[in-house]
Motif scaffolding. Structure first.
Motif, PDB file in Angstrom:
ATOM      1  N   ALA G  72       0.822  -1.206   0.047  1.00 55.20           N
ATOM      2  CA  ALA G  72      -0.280  -0.093   0.007  1.00 55.20           C
ATOM      3  C   ALA G  72       0.759   1.257   0.139  1.00 55.20           C
ATOM      4  O   ALA G  72       2.046   1.257   0.618  1.00 55.20           O
ATOM      5  CB  ALA G  72      -0.903   0.026   1.121  1.00 55.20           C
ATOM      6  N   PRO G  73       0.479   2.235  -0.799  1.00 57.04           N
ATOM      7  CA  PRO G  73       1.350   3.468  -1.084  1.00 57.04           C
ATOM      8  C   PRO G  73       1.709   4.265   0.399  1.00 57.04           C
ATOM      9  O   PRO G  73       2.788   5.022   0.121  1.00 57.04           O
ATOM     10  CB  PRO G  73       0.717   4.190  -2.164  1.00 57.04           C
ATOM     11  CG  PRO G  73      -0.652   3.855  -1.785  1.00 57.04           C
ATOM     12  CD  PRO G  73      -0.715   2.544  -1.391  1.00 57.04           C
ATOM     13  N   HIS G  74       0.869   3.991   1.541  1.00 58.71           N
ATOM     14  CA  HIS G  74       1.193   4.900   2.643  1.00 58.71           C
ATOM     15  C   HIS G  74       1.758   4.268   3.755  1.00 58.71           C
ATOM     16  O   HIS G  74       1.995   4.842   4.849  1.00 58.71           O
ATOM     17  CB  HIS G  74      -0.104   5.545   3.225  1.00 58.71           C
ATOM     18  CG  HIS G  74      -0.932   5.999   1.825  1.00 58.71           C
ATOM     19  ND1 HIS G  74      -0.382   7.077   1.074  1.00 58.71           N
ATOM     20  CD2 HIS G  74      -2.134   5.682   1.248  1.00 58.71           C
ATOM     21  CE1 HIS G  74      -1.427   7.390   0.316  1.00 58.71           C
ATOM     22  NE2 HIS G  74      -2.378   6.475   0.285  1.00 58.71           N
ATOM     23  N   VAL G  75       2.203   3.041   3.490  1.00 60.46           N
ATOM     24  CA  VAL G  75       2.743   2.275   4.677  1.00 60.46           C
ATOM     25  C   VAL G  75       4.392   1.885   4.406  1.00 60.46           C
ATOM     26  O   VAL G  75       4.622   1.123   3.772  1.00 60.46           O
ATOM     27  CB  VAL G  75       2.142   0.869   4.702  1.00 60.46           C
ATOM     28  CG1 VAL G  75       2.617   0.100   6.299  1.00 60.46           C
ATOM     29  CG2 VAL G  75       0.741   1.212   4.799  1.00 60.46           C
ATOM     30  N   PRO G  76       5.105   2.866   4.922  1.00 59.91           N
ATOM     31  CA  PRO G  76       6.551   2.839   4.635  1.00 59.91           C
ATOM     32  C   PRO G  76       7.196   1.482   5.290  1.00 59.91           C
ATOM     33  O   PRO G  76       8.419   0.874   4.568  1.00 59.91           O
ATOM     34  CB  PRO G  76       7.335   3.927   5.106  1.00 59.91           C
ATOM     35  CG  PRO G  76       6.248   4.572   6.100  1.00 59.91           C
ATOM     36  CD  PRO G  76       4.973   4.100   5.812  1.00 59.91           C
ATOM     37  N   LEU G  77       6.724   1.026   6.321  1.00 58.52           N
ATOM     38  CA  LEU G  77       7.528  -0.190   7.086  1.00 58.52           C
ATOM     39  C   LEU G  77       6.730  -1.428   6.663  1.00 58.52           C
ATOM     40  O   LEU G  77       5.429  -1.433   7.263  1.00 58.52           O
ATOM     41  CB  LEU G  77       7.402   0.079   8.512  1.00 58.52           C
ATOM     42  CG  LEU G  77       8.114   1.474   8.902  1.00 58.52           C
ATOM     43  CD1 LEU G  77       8.190   1.606  10.550  1.00 58.52           C
ATOM     44  CD2 LEU G  77       9.330   1.357   8.613  1.00 58.52           C
ATOM     45  N   PRO G  78       7.264  -2.524   6.117  1.00 54.46           N
ATOM     46  CA  PRO G  78       6.589  -3.565   6.013  1.00 54.46           C
ATOM     47  C   PRO G  78       6.391  -4.374   7.367  1.00 54.46           C
ATOM     48  O   PRO G  78       7.293  -3.958   8.219  1.00 54.46           O
ATOM     49  CB  PRO G  78       7.476  -4.390   5.117  1.00 54.46           C
ATOM     50  CG  PRO G  78       8.440  -3.456   4.437  1.00 54.46           C
ATOM     51  CD  PRO G  78       8.373  -2.446   5.168  1.00 54.46           C
ATOM     52  N   MET G  79       5.521  -5.210   7.622  1.00 49.23           N
ATOM     53  CA  MET G  79       5.254  -5.979   8.977  1.00 49.23           C
ATOM     54  C   MET G  79       6.446  -6.643   9.427  1.00 49.23           C
ATOM     55  O   MET G  79       6.828  -6.324  10.648  1.00 49.23           O
ATOM     56  CB  MET G  79       4.225  -6.832   8.527  1.00 49.23           C
ATOM     57  CG  MET G  79       2.791  -6.093   8.535  1.00 49.23           C
ATOM     58  SD  MET G  79       2.445  -5.317  10.005  1.00 49.23           S
ATOM     59  CE  MET G  79       1.193  -4.077   9.345  1.00 49.23           C
ATOM     60  N   ASP G  80       7.118  -7.125   8.255  1.00 52.93           N
ATOM     61  CA  ASP G  80       8.175  -8.192   9.119  1.00 52.93           C
ATOM     62  C   ASP G  80       9.549  -7.596   8.967  1.00 52.93           C
ATOM     63  O   ASP G  80      10.616  -8.151   9.052  1.00 52.93           O
ATOM     64  CB  ASP G  80       8.080  -9.463   8.138  1.00 52.93           C
ATOM     65  CG  ASP G  80       8.269  -8.974   6.514  1.00 52.93           C
ATOM     66  OD1 ASP G  80       8.083  -8.064   6.452  1.00 52.93           O
ATOM     67  OD2 ASP G  80       8.435 -10.034   5.727  1.00 52.93           O
ATOM     68  N   SER G  81       9.532  -6.163   8.498  1.00 47.57           N
ATOM     69  CA  SER G  81      11.047  -5.750   8.328  1.00 47.57           C
ATOM     70  C   SER G  81      11.663  -5.167   9.640  1.00 47.57           C
ATOM     71  O   SER G  81      12.917  -4.812   9.689  1.00 47.57           O
ATOM     72  CB  SER G  81      11.028  -4.573   7.447  1.00 47.57           C
ATOM     73  OG  SER G  81      10.317  -3.631   8.103  1.00 47.57           O
ATOM     74  N   GLY G  82      10.936  -5.345  10.801  1.00 44.51           N
ATOM     75  CA  GLY G  82      11.510  -4.886  12.144  1.00 44.51           C
ATOM     76  C   GLY G  82      11.783  -3.661  12.019  1.00 44.51           C
ATOM     77  O   GLY G  82      12.895  -2.884  12.652  1.00 44.51           O
ATOM     78  N   GLY G  83      10.987  -2.721  11.603  1.00 45.78           N
ATOM     79  CA  GLY G  83      11.029  -1.412  11.669  1.00 45.78           C
ATOM     80  C   GLY G  83      12.028  -0.591  10.715  1.00 45.78           C
ATOM     81  O   GLY G  83      12.441   0.359  11.152  1.00 45.78           O
ATOM     82  N   ILE G  84      12.366  -1.342   9.605  1.00 42.66           N
ATOM     83  CA  ILE G  84      13.219  -0.298   8.724  1.00 42.66           C
ATOM     84  C   ILE G  84      12.512  -0.018   7.325  1.00 42.66           C
ATOM     85  O   ILE G  84      12.004  -1.255   6.941  1.00 42.66           O
ATOM     86  CB  ILE G  84      14.545  -1.309   8.578  1.00 42.66           C
ATOM     87  CG1 ILE G  84      14.281  -2.420   8.262  1.00 42.66           C
ATOM     88  CG2 ILE G  84      15.608  -0.607   9.591  1.00 42.66           C
ATOM     89  CD1 ILE G  84      15.621  -3.168   7.807  1.00 42.66           C
ATOM     90  N   PRO G  85      12.298   1.145   6.898  1.00 42.81           N
ATOM     91  CA  PRO G  85      11.900   1.082   5.447  1.00 42.81           C
ATOM     92  C   PRO G  85      12.791   0.344   4.322  1.00 42.81           C
ATOM     93  O   PRO G  85      14.063   1.035   4.430  1.00 42.81           O
ATOM     94  CB  PRO G  85      11.883   2.537   5.250  1.00 42.81           C
ATOM     95  CG  PRO G  85      12.635   3.248   6.280  1.00 42.81           C
ATOM     96  CD  PRO G  85      13.053   2.207   7.266  1.00 42.81           C
ATOM     97  N   ILE G  86      12.406  -0.185   3.452  1.00 45.89           N
ATOM     98  CA  ILE G  86      13.201  -0.818   2.593  1.00 45.89           C
ATOM     99  C   ILE G  86      13.041  -0.442   1.385  1.00 45.89           C
ATOM    100  O   ILE G  86      13.920  -0.830   0.523  1.00 45.89           O
ATOM    101  CB  ILE G  86      13.109  -2.443   2.676  1.00 45.89           C
ATOM    102  CG1 ILE G  86      11.590  -2.827   2.557  1.00 45.89           C
ATOM    103  CG2 ILE G  86      13.542  -3.034   4.121  1.00 45.89           C
ATOM    104  CD1 ILE G  86      11.313  -3.959   2.007  1.00 45.89           C
ATOM    105  N   ARG G  87      11.969   0.323   0.941  1.00 40.56           N
ATOM    106  CA  ARG G  87      11.851   0.875  -0.355  1.00 40.56           C
ATOM    107  C   ARG G  87      11.912   2.289  -0.449  1.00 40.56           C
ATOM    108  O   ARG G  87      12.198   2.850   0.515  1.00 40.56           O
ATOM    109  CB  ARG G  87      10.370   0.533  -0.969  1.00 40.56           C
ATOM    110  CG  ARG G  87      10.281  -0.979  -0.857  1.00 40.56           C
ATOM    111  CD  ARG G  87       8.517  -1.267  -1.103  1.00 40.56           C
ATOM    112  NE  ARG G  87       8.577  -2.721  -0.954  1.00 40.56           N
ATOM    113  CZ  ARG G  87       8.356  -3.733  -2.343  1.00 40.56           C
ATOM    114  NH1 ARG G  87       8.550  -3.089  -3.417  1.00 40.56           N
ATOM    115  NH2 ARG G  87       8.338  -4.740  -2.236  1.00 40.56           N
TER     116      ARG G  87
END
Lengths: 176, 156, 84, 118, 94, 113, 524, 118, 84
Positions: G72-87
């Motif tokens: 989704a365009p407004h969610v910078p943090l994926p669920m499983d990333s441990g709180g880092i924006p990867i994109r």
């Protein structure tokens, strides 16, 4: 049309060679690779047909001759090359050279034959193609060791360059 | 000026080889080292080979600047449209919406080594092809223009 | 000093040497040649650093096409550098 | 075991010829003779090192028939074919360019090209 | 004078960057969380074996669009330089 | 009158509307003064414009070229200009050198402070 | 439905629309003049509309996030990333919105202007494609929240800018300027790339907010700071790295010059972003505040004094561009210098920053307008040499009016917009350091003086024989100029709404580092 | 410091290459040479980027037929790819600039390319 | 494994040796010869290193290398021959 088919065949073959070992079909290819191979072959065949298999080198477009080429490269050519290398190695170590540029009559009719002949010459006994006569397909070759007496002759026959096998005949069979 | 018969013939023989190899690199971009840029560069090398082996005027009839420019623009448009397609799948721009459950390129693969499975990676192969075409066109056009630049000077 | 590090050290030494050659050649053609050799070794270094993608890109774009572009540019300008 | 020895031999021959080629480049007096050393010896040497790899791949394939060894062997063969072909052609191109540029072959006993050139 | 100044600048850069070289650990990155995420999840999320490609075209695909655009720009720029000028397309540039 | 609010600067204020009013007043004064002038003046009747008692030169000859404007200003700042203009050499190497020089300077400043 | 769909994807469209226009240009260019011009106008209108809509959305609802390629365009943090924006995340806050507004307005004006102004040249489809690429580069620079993405857009705008500067190949001077510009920007971009390497090597992140939250200000970070800040300062044309500015501004086609101003300001934006958001409280305030102030004062003074003796009208204006950049650096620099001091910040720091930021938009408008008028004069009279020009006011009245508006605005004469922003700067800087304020005023006076000279040389005086054929410029050029002139007058007559709605939120965004980080990472 | 430098040989090389590139840009007069220096620095920065992502005894970040092990960091490699293409684009454009300048001015001496000054 | 990395080491060392010719010249043609030799050696080294890393697909890099270096050499030769 023929040129298209030949080019496509060649392209497909190369592609399949590159992707061998990818899947279960014939224990070599996966089905998708085969599909893509067809697409690649058609695309490249369409784009490159006038370069790869122009009318002038129709003779070399025969896939059977490609097999002969493989045989040539593995057999006589490799032997000649090994001999050439020993020769050059000897000259590297001793420094005994007697260089010169001579004109060689190849008798080749086609570009393809000239190319194969020239490359064979370059990679084999102490010889190096420097230039080619565009009309008569005669090669000017640089010899690292001109045999005594040769320098006086206007042209020499290509057969004289190869000691073990009759390479020109092979080339002619492949390319002409 | 063209180079000798030997070089020309070699170039003709290697041109389809370069293309095939470039396409191989492009198509396998998501499986092996390589990708759109590298494959495009290899393909462009094929045209560079033709350019170097022949005289500029002989080649321009066959490899046209206009066609190559269209090639380039087409590659970029493929890329951009692939990016836009995510929008219509309800995902953001540049989303790889085909990857998990699309109709094409959807085979999901396990973590670990997998070989030869081209039907994977969703949008990636498409993007690879787009970029490959773009790089092929772009680098060829650069070479063509630069060669035309030195040719003009020669005339003077 | 593992063999791998030694290998890397040799390649890096070659990089520096070719870079110095690029600078020191007054003949631009020779400099372009040294640049090609530089790109080559750089590609090998990327290869050693486990970056095959980058190595291919550097080989294709750096060594092949950049050399061609430099040669064309030298042809379009002049071959020898000005004297300081 | 025999394969191992063969690999060792191939590697040794390959390295020896590569080394000879490089020494030849350094020792020979002019462009053409250096090209001899370059094209013949380094190509031949590379063919032998690659042969070692093909042998290695064949040995591994016999133990564990996986596609990757096939890939290795085929790609290596392809690389060598490309290398030999391109080396020969580029040697020709360099020699011709050198001759057009006016480099005389050193210690030459004859130069037919110079005589026939227009 | 000029040369001394330039040498001083170069020396300063050399020193500063040498410090960099000594301070940044080689072969043992300080933090790897983002890349670990990529290595763990790239295959499952994008279906690509090549993690680098999955980053180039998926996770950072927008960069790649920009990169392609840069190439496009350069092509246009080169074309602009060697374009054929119209008759009388001359300007006074003084 | 949301549009013409007063611009607050923290310590002062400026209202464009007020300023416009003031401008209008000034304009009115000017018009008033102008209306006191001679009504019978007609252009080109009997009088010629003249510059310091001389005939007006043809084709804009009386136009002062731009280089001659502010001559005094440039003359008085001659020593400043003699320093600053030669810095603009137009040589790209110098441009690069300035960039690198500032970078080096900042490096020292940042590392020290 | 469509409305919300478009509104959701505005940040993507912001880049994609001009890129689409540019990529199709080589193909559309073959279809004839009318089609091409229609396509150009369409592209420019669409770009501006998207930009303005996006800015409106940001100002209405707060920071807009757009994550490229996520679920989704407004969610910078994926669920499983441990709180880092990867994109890659586009993070458009009020400051970015300000820049987007500037770029949108300016791009619309110059595109319309260039339809007529460049119609006599060859290679026009290339020109327009480049123009759109430049616009896309600038828009991307100001809206991205990712450091490497910033670098990529920086390169796009530099390359497109350099190529456009060199557009008039005919006698090589333009190419010389283009080469200089390209050389410097490439070197600068390399420095930026090195800094990115240092940062990612230490913190393994590229997102600005993540980097900001992880930054520890080690010695390496200081090095990275220098490598980021100085090239960006160079790109915005601060003295003593301003030398490329007059060269490239002079030789570029006028419409391009007007947008190059905006491109420089995008670099300025980058500089502010680096200093305020990325490094923020880690910096020694005074050091970098004074860095900006010194650069600003030098730029103001050297720029204006170099401008006065110039003979070439565009070169003169280019030096003024340098000088005006000094005001922005001064205003924001004062704000940065007192950022650690809440008392001073409240009393005058925010006002100074507001003045600096307001000056950015004002400068883009009036300097764009001035360059356009210079281009109009060049279009008709065929020369830019002030010694040869004269008496054009008789035949080009509307151009003259536009020039007057621009000249008065740049000199800070009320009621034009330059006065409003300069007033903010004078008043607040005076409380920081009266000396600086006085310098600023002197520079303003010198600016007025030099534009009086230009006005006198170009428009006043009797008609000249050599300019007998001069007429008013075509309608599209007038329309382009009018667009900017209207803005100049409007912002001058009603400055406070602009300050309230556009500038103050931008100042808040600039100061509010925690808010910027929290928008991505959630409240930390 | 010395031992770390010895371990971090790529970084050291990067530093040397960058300084060499800067030296070219500051001391040379030929435009093409200067552009070579710029390309040199570009390559150096690319090497730097890749080197930051290297882990000892790691394998390339590609799931081919390899034994498991730590992988080199992929992000920097992706960035380097981008930077390489940008580099070639930039140098191609600047070289064409240089060619046009030579055509118009008849020189490649950067100290003589200064019609714009003051 | 050691034999492969040893081979690669020797190849890289030979490359450095060939660089002496690149440095000495004396003519540009000699330098091209040296470059050609370095090319061949790099290709060989890359093939060998693919086995060292057990990443057999890396051989692709070598093939691309052989192809592209050839193009670079041809451009240089064409320029040297005065035909570009």
């Amino acid at each position: 049309m023929l040129s298209f088919i030949v080019t496509a065949l060649f392209s497909g073959a190369v592609y399949l060679l590159l992707t061998a070992g990818s899947g279960p079909v014939l224990r070599l290819w996966s089905s998708q690779e085969l599909l893509v191979a067809v697409v690649v072959a058609v695309a490249v065949g369409f784009v490159a047909r006038q370069y790869f298999a122009s009318a002038r080198r129709r003779a070399a477009s025969n896939p059977l001759r490609w097999l002969q080429a493989v045989a040539y490269v593995v057999g006589p050519f490799f032997a000649e090359m090994a001999k050439a290398n020993l020769d050059v190695a000897y000259r590297v170590i001793t420094g005994r050279i007697r260089p010169g540029i001579v004109r060689v009559k190849t008798g080749m009719q086609t570009d393809m034959g000239t190319l194969l002949m020239a490359n064979s010459i370059t990679l084999t006994p102490g010889t190096l193609t420097v230039n080619v006569d565009e009309e008569s397909n005669d090669l000017f070759i640089h010899m690292i060791n001109v045999p005594a007496g040769t320098e006086a002759r206007e042209t020499i026959e290509v057969r004289e360059l190869f000691a073990l096998f009759d390479c020109p005949r092979w080339v002619r069979r492949i390319a002409e | 000026m063209k180079m000798t018969k030997i070089v020309r013939t070699t170039a003709d023989l290697f041109f389809p080889f370069c293309l095939v190899f470039g396409l191989y690199v492009v198509v396998h971009g998501h499986l092996t080292p390589g990708g759109g840029f590298q494959g495009g560069a290899v393909m462009a090398t094929g045209t560079a080979l033709l350019l170097v082996a022949r005289a500029y005027d002989d080649v321009t009839g066959r490899i046209r600047k206009g066609a190559m420019k269209v090639c380039e623009a087409a590659g970029l448009l493929i890329f951009l449209c692939a990016g836009f397609s995510g929008l219509f799948a309800g995902r953001p721009f540049m989303a790889n919406w085909l990857a998990p459950d699309g109709a094409l390129f959807r085979t999901s693969i396990a973590h670990g080594p997998n070989a030869g499975d081209l039907n994977t990676a969703g949008l990636l192969p498409l993007l690879n092809v787009g970029v490959g075409i773009e790089v092929l066109g772009g680098l060829t056009v650069i070479l063509l223009y630069m060669l035309s630049g030195i040719k003009e000077e020669k005339k003077k | 000093m593992t063999p791998f590090l030694l290998l890397q050290a040799l390649v890096l030494l070659g990089l520096i040497v070719t870079a110095v050659l690029i600078i020191s050649f007054k003949d631009l053609l020779a400099a372009a040649l040294a640049f090609a050799a530089f790109s080559l070794l750089l590609s090998l270094e990327f290869y050693l650093l486990q970056a095959p993608d980058v190595a291919i890109a550097e080989a294709g774009i750096g060594a092949g096409l950049t050399t061609a572009i430099f040669i064309i540019a030298i042809r379009g300008t002049q071959r020898h550098e000005e004297k300081n | 075991m025999i394969l191992d020895i063969l690999i060792w031999v191939a590697l040794a021959v390959g390295l020896a010829f590569n080394a000879l080629g490089v020494v030849g480049i350094l020792r020979f007096p002019d462009v053409y003779t250096r090209l001899h050393a370059d094209t013949k010896c380094t190509t031949f040497g590379s063919i032998f090192t690659s042969l070692a790899i093909v042998l290695y791949a064949a040995g591994e394939y016999r133990q564990a028939p996986e596609g990757q060894y096939l890939t290795l062997a085929l790609h290596t063969v392809l690389a060598v074919v490309v290398l030999a072909f391109t080396n020969a052609t580029s040697a020709h191109a360099i020699a011709r360019a050198a001759h057009k540029r006016g480099h005389k072959p050193a210690q030459a006993v004859c130069d037919r090209l110079e005589e026939s050139a227009p | 004078m000029r040369n001394v100044l330039f040498s001083a600048i170069l020396l300063l850069f050399f020193g500063g960057l040498l410090y960099l070289a000594a301070d940044l650990p080689f072969g043992d990155p300080l933090r790897t969380d983002m890349d670990d995420y990529f290595i763990r999840n790239a295959q499952a999320q994008t279906g690509a074996n090549n993690v680098v490609t999955s980053i180039v075209f998926d996770f950072r695909g927008f960069d790649t669009l920009g990169e392609a655009t840069v190439l496009f720009t350069a092509v246009l720029g080169v074309g602009m330089m060697f374009r054929k000028l119209k008759e009388g397309e001359e300007y006074e540039n003084d | 009158m949301d549009l013409f609010q007063t611009l607050q600067t923290g310590s002062g204020a400026w209202n464009p509307l007020l300023w416009l009013v003031a401008l209008g007043v000034a304009l009115g004064v000017a018009l008033a003064i102008r209306s006191r002038g001679r009504k019978d003046f007609r252009e080109g009747v009997g009088r010629k414009p003249f510059i310091s008692g001389n005939e007006e030169p043809e084709n804009g000859g009386g136009h002062v070229p731009a280089s001659n404007l502010y001559w005094g200003f440039l003359e008085s700042l001659k020593s400043y200009y003699a320093r600053i203009v030669p810095l603009h050499t137009g040589i790209p190497t110098d441009y690069v050198a300035w960039l690198l020089g500032v970078m080096a300077l900042m490096l020292v400043v940042v590392l020290v402070f | 439905m469509m409305d919300t769909f478009v509104m959701r994807h505005l940040p993507a469209l912001l880049i994609a629309v001009p890129l689409f226009a540019a990529f199709l240009m080589p193909i559309v260019g073959g279809a004839g003049r009318v089609v091409r011009n229609a396509w150009v106008v369409l592209g420019a209108l669409a770009t501006s509309a998207v930009g303005l809509a996006l800015a409106w959305k940001v100002l209405a609802t707060g920071t807009v996030l757009y994550v490229f390629g996520a679920a989704a365009p407004h969610v910078p943090l994926p669920m499983d990333s441990g709180g880092i924006p990867i994109r890659i995340v586009f993070q458009i806050d009020a400051l970015s919105a300000l820049m987007v507004v500037i770029a949108s307005l300016s791009s619309l004006g110059i595109t319309i202007y260039s339809l007529a102004a460049e119609s006599r040249q060859s290679g026009l489809e290339t020109f327009y494609a480049m123009l759109f690429l430049l616009i896309a580069g600038v828009l991307g620079m100001v809206s991205t929240g990712d450091l490497f993405n910033f670098f990529v857009f920086l390169e796009i705008s530099s390359l497109a800018g350099a190529a456009l500067v060199a557009y008039r190949v005919d006698n090589g001077v333009a190419v010389e300027a283009g080469l200089k510009y390209a050389l410097l920007s490439t070197l600068g971009a390399l420095a930026v790339l090195t800094a990115i390497g240092i940062l990612i090597g230490q913190y393994n992140a590229l997102n600005l907010a993540t980097l900001a939250s992880r930054l520890q200000f080690t010695t390496l970070d200081k090095l990275a700071l220098v490598l980021l800040a100085v090239p960006l300062a160079m790109k915005c044309g601060a003295v003593p790295m301003h030398f490329w500015t007059p060269d490239s501004y002079t030789t570029a086609p006028s419409s391009v010059t007007a947008f190059l101003v905006v491109s420089s300001q995008a670099s300025l934006y980058g500089l502010f972003r680096i200093l305020f958001t990325l490094y923020g409280p880690l910096l020694s305030w005074a050091t970098f505040g004074w860095f900006l102030i010194v650069l600003g004062v030098l730029s103001m003074f050297v720029g204006v004094t170099m401008a006065i003796p110039q003979k070439d009208v565009k070169r003169l204006m280019a030096y003024h561009a340098v000088s005006q950049t000094g005001y922005m650096l001064l205003g924001v620099g004062v704000g940065l210098a007192v950022l650690g001091n809440p008392d001073a910040l409240a009393k005058y720091g925010r006002t100074a920053m507001a003045g600096g930021l307001f000056h950015i938009i004002n400068h883009a408008m009036y300097k764009g307008l001035l360059f356009l008028t210079a281009g109009a004069v060049f279009y008709r009279a065929g020369t830019r040499n002030l010694n040869k020009l004269g008496g054009l006011g008789h035949d080009m009245p509307w151009t003259m009016v536009c020039f007057m508006i621009g000249a008065l605005a740049i000199a800070g004469v009320p009621p034009f917009n330059g006065f409003a922003s300069k007033l903010l700067i004078y008043e607040s800087v005076f409380r920081f350091s009266p000396f600086l304020s006085i310098i600023a005023m002197i520079v303003s006076i010198l600016t007025l003086a030099s534009f009086v000279k230009v006005f006198h040389s170009m428009f006043l005086g009797p008609r000249r024989a050599e300019f007998a054929a001069v007429r008013e410029v075509p309608a599209p050029m007038l329309a382009g100029m009018a667009l900017l002139a209207v803005f100049v007058v409007a912002a001058g007559l009603a400055p406070q709404p602009f300050v309230d709605r556009l500038i103050q939120p931008a100042v808040e965004a600039l100061v509010d580092r925690a808010g910027y980080i929290a928008a991505i990472l959630g409240g930390i | 410091m010395t031992s770390r430098l010895l371990l971090a040989l790529p970084y050291f090389t990067v530093v040397v290459l960058i300084v060499l590139g800067l030296a070219v840009m500051l001391s040379k007069r030929n435009v093409v040479k200067i552009l070579m220096g710029l390309s040199l620095m570009e390559s150096a920065v690319n090497l730097f980027l890749v080197a930051t992502g290297y882990r000892h005894d790691s394998v390339a970040p590609i799931f081919t037929n390899v034994p498991a092990g730590p992988m080199a960091l992929p992000t920097v490699q992706a960035l380097t790819l981008t930077s390489i293409v940008i580099g070639v684009a930039t140098s191609a454009m600047m070289l064409s600039f240089a060619m046009v300048i030579y055509k118009k001015y008849g020189t490649t001496d950067i100290q003589k390319i200064k019609k714009l000054k003051g | 494994m050691t034999r492969w990395i040893f081979t690669a080491l020797v190849l890289v060392a030979l490359m450095l040796l060939a660089m002496v010719r690149l440095f000495k010249g004396p003519t540009a043609a000699d330098r091209v010869v040296a470059l050609d030799a370095i090319n061949t050696l790099v290709v060989a080294a890359m093939i060998v290193l693919a086995v060292v890393f057990r990443q057999f697909i890396f051989v692709d890099v070598a093939i691309i290398y052989a192809l592209l270096a050839f193009v670079g050499t041809l451009y240089i030769a064409k320029y040297l021959g005065g035909e570009l």
